[in-house]
Design a protein around this motif. Structure first.
Motif, PDB file in Angstrom:
ATOM      1  N   PHE A  89      -1.040 -65.122 -30.635  1.00  0.00           N
ATOM      2  CA  PHE A  89      -1.435 -66.361 -31.301  1.00  0.00           C
ATOM      3  C   PHE A  89      -2.499 -67.105 -30.496  1.00  0.00           C
ATOM      4  O   PHE A  89      -3.543 -67.510 -31.033  1.00  0.00           O
ATOM      5  N   THR A  90      -2.250 -67.286 -29.216  1.00  0.00           N
ATOM      6  CA  THR A  90      -3.210 -68.004 -28.362  1.00  0.00           C
ATOM      7  C   THR A  90      -4.509 -67.218 -28.228  1.00  0.00           C
ATOM      8  O   THR A  90      -5.601 -67.797 -28.205  1.00  0.00           O
ATOM      9  N   ALA A  91      -4.383 -65.889 -28.154  1.00  0.00           N
ATOM     10  CA  ALA A  91      -5.590 -65.063 -28.069  1.00  0.00           C
ATOM     11  C   ALA A  91      -6.462 -65.258 -29.310  1.00  0.00           C
ATOM     12  O   ALA A  91      -7.693 -65.407 -29.220  1.00  0.00           O
ATOM     13  N   TRP A  92      -5.822 -65.246 -30.479  1.00  0.00           N
ATOM     14  CA  TRP A  92      -6.577 -65.455 -31.724  1.00  0.00           C
ATOM     15  C   TRP A  92      -7.251 -66.825 -31.715  1.00  0.00           C
ATOM     16  O   TRP A  92      -8.407 -66.971 -32.101  1.00  0.00           O
ATOM     17  N   ASN A  93      -6.522 -67.820 -31.272  1.00  0.00           N
ATOM     18  CA  ASN A  93      -7.065 -69.176 -31.236  1.00  0.00           C
ATOM     19  C   ASN A  93      -8.253 -69.278 -30.283  1.00  0.00           C
ATOM     20  O   ASN A  93      -9.242 -69.961 -30.570  1.00  0.00           O
TER      21      ASN A  93
ATOM     22  N   GLN B  14     -10.564 -66.354 -41.793  1.00  0.00           N
ATOM     23  CA  GLN B  14      -9.694 -65.639 -40.859  1.00  0.00           C
ATOM     24  C   GLN B  14      -9.021 -64.451 -41.536  1.00  0.00           C
ATOM     25  O   GLN B  14      -8.792 -63.414 -40.906  1.00  0.00           O
ATOM     26  N   GLN B  15      -8.703 -64.586 -42.829  1.00  0.00           N
ATOM     27  CA  GLN B  15      -8.124 -63.457 -43.551  1.00  0.00           C
ATOM     28  C   GLN B  15      -9.112 -62.297 -43.626  1.00  0.00           C
ATOM     29  O   GLN B  15      -8.729 -61.128 -43.500  1.00  0.00           O
ATOM     30  N   VAL B  16     -10.386 -62.623 -43.831  1.00  0.00           N
ATOM     31  CA  VAL B  16     -11.410 -61.577 -43.862  1.00  0.00           C
ATOM     32  C   VAL B  16     -11.467 -60.850 -42.531  1.00  0.00           C
ATOM     33  O   VAL B  16     -11.466 -59.613 -42.470  1.00  0.00           O
TER      34      VAL B  16
ATOM     35  N   CYS C 180     -10.314 -67.012 -29.686  1.00  0.00           N
ATOM     36  CA  CYS C 180     -11.430 -66.255 -30.269  1.00  0.00           C
ATOM     37  C   CYS C 180     -11.806 -66.752 -31.666  1.00  0.00           C
ATOM     38  O   CYS C 180     -12.568 -66.090 -32.376  1.00  0.00           O
ATOM     39  N   LEU C 181     -11.301 -67.915 -32.073  1.00  0.00           N
ATOM     40  CA  LEU C 181     -11.427 -68.346 -33.462  1.00  0.00           C
ATOM     41  C   LEU C 181     -12.881 -68.467 -33.922  1.00  0.00           C
ATOM     42  O   LEU C 181     -13.230 -68.058 -35.033  1.00  0.00           O
ATOM     43  N   LEU C 182     -13.745 -69.022 -33.098  1.00  0.00           N
ATOM     44  CA  LEU C 182     -15.145 -69.161 -33.499  1.00  0.00           C
ATOM     45  C   LEU C 182     -15.802 -67.794 -33.677  1.00  0.00           C
ATOM     46  O   LEU C 182     -16.642 -67.597 -34.560  1.00  0.00           O
ATOM     47  N   HIS C 183     -15.415 -66.852 -32.840  1.00  0.00           N
ATOM     48  CA  HIS C 183     -15.892 -65.469 -32.960  1.00  0.00           C
ATOM     49  C   HIS C 183     -15.397 -64.871 -34.275  1.00  0.00           C
ATOM     50  O   HIS C 183     -16.139 -64.162 -34.976  1.00  0.00           O
ATOM     51  N   VAL C 184     -14.148 -65.158 -34.618  1.00  0.00           N
ATOM     52  CA  VAL C 184     -13.551 -64.674 -35.865  1.00  0.00           C
ATOM     53  C   VAL C 184     -14.362 -65.148 -37.067  1.00  0.00           C
ATOM     54  O   VAL C 184     -14.697 -64.369 -37.974  1.00  0.00           O
ATOM     55  N   LEU C 185     -14.686 -66.442 -37.089  1.00  0.00           N
ATOM     56  CA  LEU C 185     -15.416 -67.018 -38.215  1.00  0.00           C
ATOM     57  C   LEU C 185     -16.828 -66.450 -38.304  1.00  0.00           C
ATOM     58  O   LEU C 185     -17.333 -66.182 -39.408  1.00  0.00           O
TER      59      LEU C 185
ATOM     60  N   SER D 155     -22.516 -57.243 -37.840  1.00  0.00           N
ATOM     61  CA  SER D 155     -21.098 -57.245 -38.197  1.00  0.00           C
ATOM     62  C   SER D 155     -20.298 -56.313 -37.293  1.00  0.00           C
ATOM     63  O   SER D 155     -19.228 -56.676 -36.787  1.00  0.00           O
ATOM     64  N   ALA D 156     -20.820 -55.109 -37.101  1.00  0.00           N
ATOM     65  CA  ALA D 156     -20.112 -54.132 -36.272  1.00  0.00           C
ATOM     66  C   ALA D 156     -20.025 -54.599 -34.827  1.00  0.00           C
ATOM     67  O   ALA D 156     -18.999 -54.416 -34.157  1.00  0.00           O
ATOM     68  N   ARG D 157     -21.111 -55.172 -34.326  1.00  0.00           N
ATOM     69  CA  ARG D 157     -21.123 -55.670 -32.945  1.00  0.00           C
ATOM     70  C   ARG D 157     -20.097 -56.785 -32.755  1.00  0.00           C
ATOM     71  O   ARG D 157     -19.329 -56.783 -31.784  1.00  0.00           O
ATOM     72  N   LEU D 158     -20.069 -57.733 -33.684  1.00  0.00           N
ATOM     73  CA  LEU D 158     -19.101 -58.823 -33.593  1.00  0.00           C
ATOM     74  C   LEU D 158     -17.672 -58.306 -33.713  1.00  0.00           C
ATOM     75  O   LEU D 158     -16.763 -58.779 -33.025  1.00  0.00           O
ATOM     76  N   LEU D 159     -17.465 -57.324 -34.569  1.00  0.00           N
ATOM     77  CA  LEU D 159     -16.135 -56.750 -34.740  1.00  0.00           C
ATOM     78  C   LEU D 159     -15.680 -56.046 -33.467  1.00  0.00           C
ATOM     79  O   LEU D 159     -14.532 -56.212 -33.015  1.00  0.00           O
ATOM     80  N   HIS D 160     -16.563 -55.268 -32.871  1.00  0.00           N
ATOM     81  CA  HIS D 160     -16.227 -54.543 -31.652  1.00  0.00           C
ATOM     82  C   HIS D 160     -15.894 -55.503 -30.515  1.00  0.00           C
ATOM     83  O   HIS D 160     -14.886 -55.335 -29.812  1.00  0.00           O
ATOM     84  N   THR D 161     -16.724 -56.518 -30.322  1.00  0.00           N
ATOM     85  CA  THR D 161     -16.483 -57.452 -29.216  1.00  0.00           C
ATOM     86  C   THR D 161     -15.252 -58.319 -29.480  1.00  0.00           C
ATOM     87  O   THR D 161     -14.529 -58.672 -28.547  1.00  0.00           O
ATOM     88  N   LEU D 162     -15.004 -58.661 -30.755  1.00  0.00           N
ATOM     89  CA  LEU D 162     -13.799 -59.433 -31.057  1.00  0.00           C
ATOM     90  C   LEU D 162     -12.546 -58.630 -30.746  1.00  0.00           C
ATOM     91  O   LEU D 162     -11.590 -59.149 -30.144  1.00  0.00           O
ATOM     92  N   ALA D 163     -12.527 -57.360 -31.138  1.00  0.00           N
ATOM     93  CA  ALA D 163     -11.365 -56.519 -30.854  1.00  0.00           C
ATOM     94  C   ALA D 163     -11.119 -56.419 -29.357  1.00  0.00           C
ATOM     95  O   ALA D 163      -9.967 -56.494 -28.891  1.00  0.00           O
ATOM     96  N   ALA D 164     -12.181 -56.278 -28.594  1.00  0.00           N
ATOM     97  CA  ALA D 164     -12.040 -56.182 -27.136  1.00  0.00           C
ATOM     98  C   ALA D 164     -11.518 -57.482 -26.541  1.00  0.00           C
ATOM     99  O   ALA D 164     -10.640 -57.470 -25.656  1.00  0.00           O
ATOM    100  N   ARG D 165     -12.040 -58.606 -27.011  1.00  0.00           N
ATOM    101  CA  ARG D 165     -11.597 -59.900 -26.491  1.00  0.00           C
ATOM    102  C   ARG D 165     -10.136 -60.168 -26.827  1.00  0.00           C
ATOM    103  O   ARG D 165      -9.374 -60.699 -26.017  1.00  0.00           O
ATOM    104  N   LEU D 166      -9.751 -59.821 -28.055  1.00  0.00           N
ATOM    105  CA  LEU D 166      -8.362 -60.033 -28.454  1.00  0.00           C
ATOM    106  C   LEU D 166      -7.408 -59.190 -27.616  1.00  0.00           C
ATOM    107  O   LEU D 166      -6.337 -59.655 -27.213  1.00  0.00           O
ATOM    108  N   ARG D 167      -7.784 -57.933 -27.336  1.00  0.00           N
ATOM    109  CA  ARG D 167      -6.941 -57.084 -26.493  1.00  0.00           C
ATOM    110  C   ARG D 167      -6.791 -57.699 -25.110  1.00  0.00           C
ATOM    111  O   ARG D 167      -5.690 -57.760 -24.559  1.00  0.00           O
TER     112      ARG D 167
END
Length: 675
Positions: A547-551, A463-465, A553-558, A526-538
């Motif tokens: 906090f709940t948003a991150w949770n 998650q830190q990464v 998306c946690l599997l996406h984060v990993l 990597s870029a695709r996952l990063l882009h979609t993760l940022a969109a989902r978190l927003r």
């Protein structure tokens, strides 16, 4: 029907195995009548070893030391009590020190040598490697990195010679990876000029502390308590005495043994409760903050957040060490599994010799991608060590962040991968891989398994990464400069475009093995996952909070973090290919790099979901993976020989470097049979 099955089997078998190399290349089986594939050229094992290892003298010295002390080479699985194993580890450490090694000097002045030592010792005894890490990287490292020159002068030599065994007492019973949530209190008594260190409740008892149960005389104790002089200033670290020179517990200190574990019983893990333990004000490790006699706080850092980051940043050496040790264990496990599979004969056509297990595609598909990954991890680990050394030399802030993220990601990826790979290697060795003595520690998951947890739980580290990737991604839209490690984010807009239909369907082998295609593919993921993760978190943050948003998306984060680490691994592997001068060694390294990348592309559904890889291209990739496994099989034994692990260190009859000794003789002798 039987003849038909034999014919099918014969068609499945791979190429004729090339004649043997020096050393354990004699393990190559006799040629079979298999269908021929393109063969990789035989390379000089010594040249490959020299290319891989730039500290050959240290390796020779360490391994020779233990050859002279065979009584120290005892596998943990051979029935020792935890007390016996702990004493064995102490003896090993004393022998290392008596031979003139100075681990504390290595860690302070020659980091590459220190991490190389950790990797070498991982195949001697993982408990010894961890003992080394606790004493020198954690306890000693906290003193020299978080303290000042005054602390270094006072403690350095005694820590180095093991006259002052110590601990890094961070983990609490109810708070592990959440450092900011630790409860241990440290309050300044201005009347006596002392800190009062206290455990406020049972949940704050320090737990799993290495060196605490028996050896530790002092401990570095992180405390985030906000009372008195440290009010609202964040986490700070204190040197707290645990025992006097006679071994008696210090007043106010209560320690209990954590008992037997499923592995690493050579480490004396303990639980510590502090009851108003008084220590001098100077015992605050005050490189980043200090408190004067009147209780006035001062720091060169402008905020608690920066101090916290700087404090934790100085502890990344532990993660680097675990990464190196895990790579060492992985090399050992693969050496055993590959050599055993090459010499073990099993089944075959009627009236013909049996076939080596490694000639079966099923065994190749298990072991060859792992061998490729081991090489990729080895080169990525080397890059991490190089960056760590540069960071310690330059103190560059961008490099500090880079090393923090890379060490977190590689530690998490390497330790998890190694733990899984050990189990597969054990399976590839059949029943013989289950015996404690023939397998030694290299096929045992019990000790390596915990590497996934300490020095940061792997899920937390990943998650830190992802968090830093997201930060860099957002900064790129604000026009902030990007560090070199994240430079591929600059081309996100280009790489996120739909793939060229011609490229999507391209199946030519030269294209599939083109480094540009392989790197671009893994970076696209990597870029695709990063882009979609940022969109989902927003999207989720607006509705349910961050906090709940991150949770959610946690599997996406990993997934993003693992993808990023694999792209880094490929880049470093290809850099090694380009740096290799010998053409025969280079061809084998290139085959390993291609196999590593193609295996990741084929197994990740992202590429097909995004139409980045068309169905016919996916089939072509799978066929190429099979072919590469066959090619790498031809040089698999010399590839593990290049790790240059001596037989007396590997301690595995089924993984001997030569067939001049019957690998089953030790079984027979142990069972009481006459030779």
């Amino acid at each position: 029907m039987s003849a038909q099955r034999v014919a099918v089997l014969q068609r499945q078998l791979q190429a004729t195995i090339p004649a043997g190399e020096a050393s354990s290349s004699a393990l190559q089986p006799q040629p079979t009548s298999a269908i021929a594939l393109r063969q990789l050229p035989r390379f000089d094992v010594t040249l490959m070893e020299h290319f891989l290892d730039n500290q050959l003298a240290l390796k020779a010295e360490v391994y020779e030391l233990f050859r002279q002390h065979p009584e120290l080479l005892v596998a943990e699985e051979e029935g020792m009590t935890k007390e016996e194993h702990r004493e064995l580890v102490r003896k090993c450490l004393r022998v290392i020190l008596a031979a003139g090694f100075s681990p504390m000097s290595f860690f302070a002045r020659d980091h590459a040598k220190y991490f190389n030592l950790a990797e070498l010792l991982s195949l001697v005894d993982l408990s010894l490697t961890v003992k080394l890490g606790v004493q020198y990287s954690l306890w000693g490292g906290s003193v020299i990195n978080l303290g000042t020159e005054r602390h270094r002068r006072k403690y350095f030599d005694d820590i180095d010679r093991f006259r002052l065994p110590g601990c890094f007492a961070m983990t609490e019973l109810k708070h592990g990876s959440n450092v900011a949530g630790l409860q241990t209190e440290a309050i300044l008594d201005v009347h006596t000029d002392e800190w009062i260190v206290n455990t406020p409740d049972d949940g704050a008892i320090k737990w799993w502390i290495g060196n605490a149960a028996e050896d530790g005389k002092m401990a570095t104790v992180p405390s985030p308590d906000g009372s008195g002089a440290l009010d609202d200033h964040g986490v700070h670290a204190f040197i707290v005495p645990l025992r006097d020179d006679g071994g008696a517990l210090w007043p106010g200190v209560e320690i209990h043994d954590c008992g037997y574990k499923v592995g690493l019983n050579g480490i004396d893990n303990g639980a510590i409760r502090f009851t108003s333990v008084r220590v001098p004000r100077e015992n605050l490790l005050d490189r980043f903050a200090t408190v004067d006699r009147s209780g006035r706080y001062s720091s060169p850092m402008t905020s608690a957040t920066k101090r916290f980051a700087a404090t934790l940043g100085e502890l990344t050496g532990g993660r680097v060490g675990l990464t190196c040790a895990s790579v060492g264990v992985l090399k050992g496990a693969l050496t055993i599994a590959v050599r055993y599979s090459a010499q073990r004969q099993q089944f075959g056509p009627p009236d013909a010799p049996e076939v080596a297990v490694l000639d079966y595609p099923s065994q190749q598909m298990k072991l060859m991608p792992m061998l490729a990954t081991c090489y990729a991890l080895y080169f990525a680990k080397n890059k991490l060590v190089e960056k760590y050394c540069e960071m310690k030399r330059t103190k560059d802030e961008v490099l500090v962040a880079d090393v923090h993220t890379l060490s977190a990601g590689l530690k998490a990826y390497t330790t998890s991968y190694t733990n899984t790979a050990i189990g597969i290697c054990r399976e590839c060795c059949g029943g013989h891989g289950y015996a404690a003595r023939p397998a030694a520690s290299s096929l045992c998951t019990s000790s390596a398994d915990i590497f996934q947890t300490f020095e940061g739980d792997n899920t937390v580290l990943l998650q830190q990464v992802a968090a830093l990737l997201l930060k860099e991604y957002r900064d790129s839209f604000r026009g902030s400069p990007l560090a070199a490690t994240w430079s591929y984010l600059k081309v996100w807009a280009q790489d996120s475009l739909p793939a060229n239909p011609l490229v999507t369907h391209e199946t030519d082998v030269s294209h599939l093995r083109d480094p540009a295609f392989l790197v671009r593919a893994l970076r696209y993921r990597s870029a695709r996952l990063l882009h979609t993760l940022a969109a989902r978190l927003r999207k989720h943050s607006r509705r349910v909070g961050e906090f709940t948003a991150w949770n959610k998306c946690l599997l996406h984060v990993l997934a993003l973090s693992r993808a990023h680490i694999e792209s880094v691994m490929l880049v470093e592997m290809l850099a090694a290919v380009n740096a290799c001068v010998d053409p025969d060694c280079r061809r084998s390294l290139k085959a390993l790099a291609d196999l590593f990348a193609l295996d990741r592309i084929y197994t990740d559904i992202t590429f097909r979901n995004d139409d980045y890889i068309a169905p016919e291209k996916a089939k072509a990739i799978y066929r190429l993976i099979e072919a590469l496994c066959g090619e790498v099989r031809g040089v698999a034994v010399p590839l593990v020989d290049a790790f240059a692990i001596p037989d007396h260190i590997l301690r595995s009859p089924i993984g001997l470097s030569t067939t001049s000794v019957d690998p089953y003789s030790e079984y027979l002798a142990a069972a009481g049979f006459d030779s």
